[in-house]
Design an enzyme around this catalytic site. Sequence first.
Site, PDB file in Angstrom:
ATOM      1  N   CYS A 136       0.835  -1.211   0.000  1.00 53.93           N
ATOM      2  CA  CYS A 136       0.000   0.000   0.000  1.00 53.93           C
ATOM      3  C   CYS A 136       0.873   1.266   0.000  1.00 53.93           C
ATOM      4  O   CYS A 136       1.493   1.567  -1.011  1.00 53.93           O
ATOM      5  CB  CYS A 136      -0.985  -0.039   1.169  1.00 53.93           C
ATOM      6  SG  CYS A 136      -2.397   1.065   0.912  1.00 53.93           S
ATOM      7  N   HIS A 247      -3.655  -5.166   0.742  1.00 54.35           N
ATOM      8  CA  HIS A 247      -3.053  -5.522   2.034  1.00 54.35           C
ATOM      9  C   HIS A 247      -3.088  -7.019   2.300  1.00 54.35           C
ATOM     10  O   HIS A 247      -4.020  -7.506   2.936  1.00 54.35           O
ATOM     11  CB  HIS A 247      -3.830  -4.828   3.161  1.00 54.35           C
ATOM     12  CG  HIS A 247      -3.549  -3.376   3.280  1.00 54.35           C
ATOM     13  ND1 HIS A 247      -2.559  -2.867   4.091  1.00 54.35           N
ATOM     14  CD2 HIS A 247      -4.131  -2.317   2.678  1.00 54.35           C
ATOM     15  CE1 HIS A 247      -2.539  -1.546   3.991  1.00 54.35           C
ATOM     16  NE2 HIS A 247      -3.482  -1.188   3.142  1.00 54.35           N
ATOM     17  N   GLU A 249      -1.599  -8.720   4.457  1.00 51.17           N
ATOM     18  CA  GLU A 249      -1.514  -9.083   5.887  1.00 51.17           C
ATOM     19  C   GLU A 249      -2.880  -9.024   6.576  1.00 51.17           C
ATOM     20  O   GLU A 249      -3.074  -9.656   7.612  1.00 51.17           O
ATOM     21  CB  GLU A 249      -0.512  -8.168   6.613  1.00 51.17           C
ATOM     22  CG  GLU A 249      -0.968  -6.746   6.920  1.00 51.17           C
ATOM     23  CD  GLU A 249      -1.134  -5.843   5.695  1.00 51.17           C
ATOM     24  OE1 GLU A 249      -0.711  -6.247   4.580  1.00 51.17           O
ATOM     25  OE2 GLU A 249      -1.714  -4.758   5.829  1.00 51.17           O
TER      26      GLU A 249
END
Length: 372
Positions: A136, A247, A249
């Site tokens: 990002c 993202h 994660e």
Amino acid sequence: MLDSHWPLLLLLPIAVVLSANTISPDASISPIIGVLSQEIAPNGLLARNFKNKTSYIAASYVKFLEGAGARVVPIGIGRNRSYYEDLMQKINGVLLPGGATWFNQSNGYSDAGEHLINIAIDLNNKGVFMPIWGTCLGMELLVYKLANGTEARTDCSSIAQPLPLEFKADFNQSRLFNSTSDLIMDLLKKENVTINSHRYCYTEKTFEALQLYKTWRVMTLNHDWDGIEFISTIEHVRYPFYAVQFHPEKPLYEFNAKGNIPHTQAAVSCSQFFAEFFVNEARRNPNIFKNQTELSSALIYNYSPEYTSPLGSAFVQQYLFEDIPIEEGGDEDEDNTHYFPYNGNGNGADAVALSTITYSALAFCLWVSLHN
Ligand SMILES: *[C@@H]1O[C@H](CO)[C@@H](O)[C@H](O)[C@H]1NC(C)=O
Ligand SMILES: *[C@@H]1O[C@H](CO)[C@@H](O)[C@H](O)[C@H]1NC(C)=O
Ligand SMILES: *[C@@H]1O[C@H](CO)[C@@H](O)[C@H](O)[C@H]1NC(C)=O
Ligand SMILES: *[C@@H]1O[C@H](CO)[C@@H](O)[C@H](O)[C@H]1NC(C)=O
Ligand SMILES: *[C@@H]1O[C@H](CO)[C@@H](O)[C@H](O)[C@H]1NC(C)=O
Ligand SMILES: *[C@@H]1O[C@H](CO)[C@@H](O)[C@H](O)[C@H]1NC(C)=O
Ligand SMILES: *[C@@H]1O[C@H](CO)[C@@H](O)[C@H](O)[C@H]1NC(C)=O
Ligand SMILES: *[C@@H]1O[C@H](CO)[C@@H](O)[C@H](O)[C@H]1NC(C)=O
């Protein structure tokens, strides 16, 4: 090295197997990856709740790497060049996390990221394989710094937007996707497995105009809530630098009511694919810490994350740090510290997103406590 406390009985047979099969003696060593921290916004949620803390790392980025077999060393902000050069002789890769800061803010994420990127380029030019992953804001920073500080971001509306990836025809010429399993490719193409949370992005048009295609290979595109096309996955054509606008994660480690984060098995498998890809790249870097003591004192295990989502944060847990003030007259490379004016709204992208989510989550918490 860390394995020295393993029961001897357990260790011996493994050692025998290793030598019998002549597996690399390094097989038991996991990569050590540096994760860049980020300045805490003055008067923000963290500043109000934690006195004296000046930077943070969202714990999800740490877990993302740990879950793929790596260990993490936090990288501080506001340090001199020697600090970053020293660290880059020891770690095996760098992760630039997402977040919410300005690129024109001195002695923060942007300046530190610039040192790390420049040092990684030098190392790779000298033949030392040094990978970087940008997520990002980290992707935005990589592109920005490699474009010599040219602000090339476009306004984009992709907050809390889960999406499949739209692969370009020649995606399989990339390092990132050329050996991906059919199962993962199928999920990436068809299901809502990537979560976007950005208000700025890069477009193919800008990449063409600034000739960024010479630097970056674009593998996937996506369309925001308004149908604006944005670049979602890139890799450097020459260096082992990889970046994603979404993202990976979050499906694994972030949970918040407003984030619209997919937690399906498909999303988890795809996130894990990205983590394992990058950690595997870091296995190719030969750096080591001088000794066990030096490694132990650098690892993230020296810090405990705070449970910040109950306070209203969009992150479940965050590591918080107190930075030392930057040394005057240090070896900052002044030539690298100029910034081009940016006539948009800065990278507030993630800043706006974060505060919206933060306040909504806070309101949600209040609502829950009032109704219980
Ligand atoms: C913050 O720093 C000041 C000055 O060093 C110190 O007196 C104070 O105890 C610190 N507060 C916390 C919560 O650590
Ligand atoms: C950045 O600078 C390098 C080195 O001078 C140059 O090769 C490259 O084309 C520049 N990139 C942009 C986008 O200006
Ligand atoms: C995927 O998410 C988008 C929003 O990003 C939504 O419009 C769409 O219905 C979702 N598709 C599936 C199969 O859940
Ligand atoms: C890449 O994908 C194209 C289109 O699906 C296919 O024709 C080609 O054989 C693939 N190349 C490799 C190296 O897998
Ligand atoms: C993927 O691409 C890299 C770089 O071009 C190449 O070294 C590797 O052999 C390729 N792997 C596969 C499975 O095609
Ligand atoms: C480990 O390395 C550090 C940094 O070079 C050094 O100061 C320290 O003495 C070393 N410790 C041991 C036990 O060798
Ligand atoms: C850089 O900062 C470190 C502390 O992080 C300090 O020990 C060192 O002397 C500084 N180096 C220079 C050249 O200023
Ligand atoms: C950084 O850029 C933003 C957006 O253009 C601007 O609002 C802010 O004042 C700038 N900050 C500094 C320190 O120049």
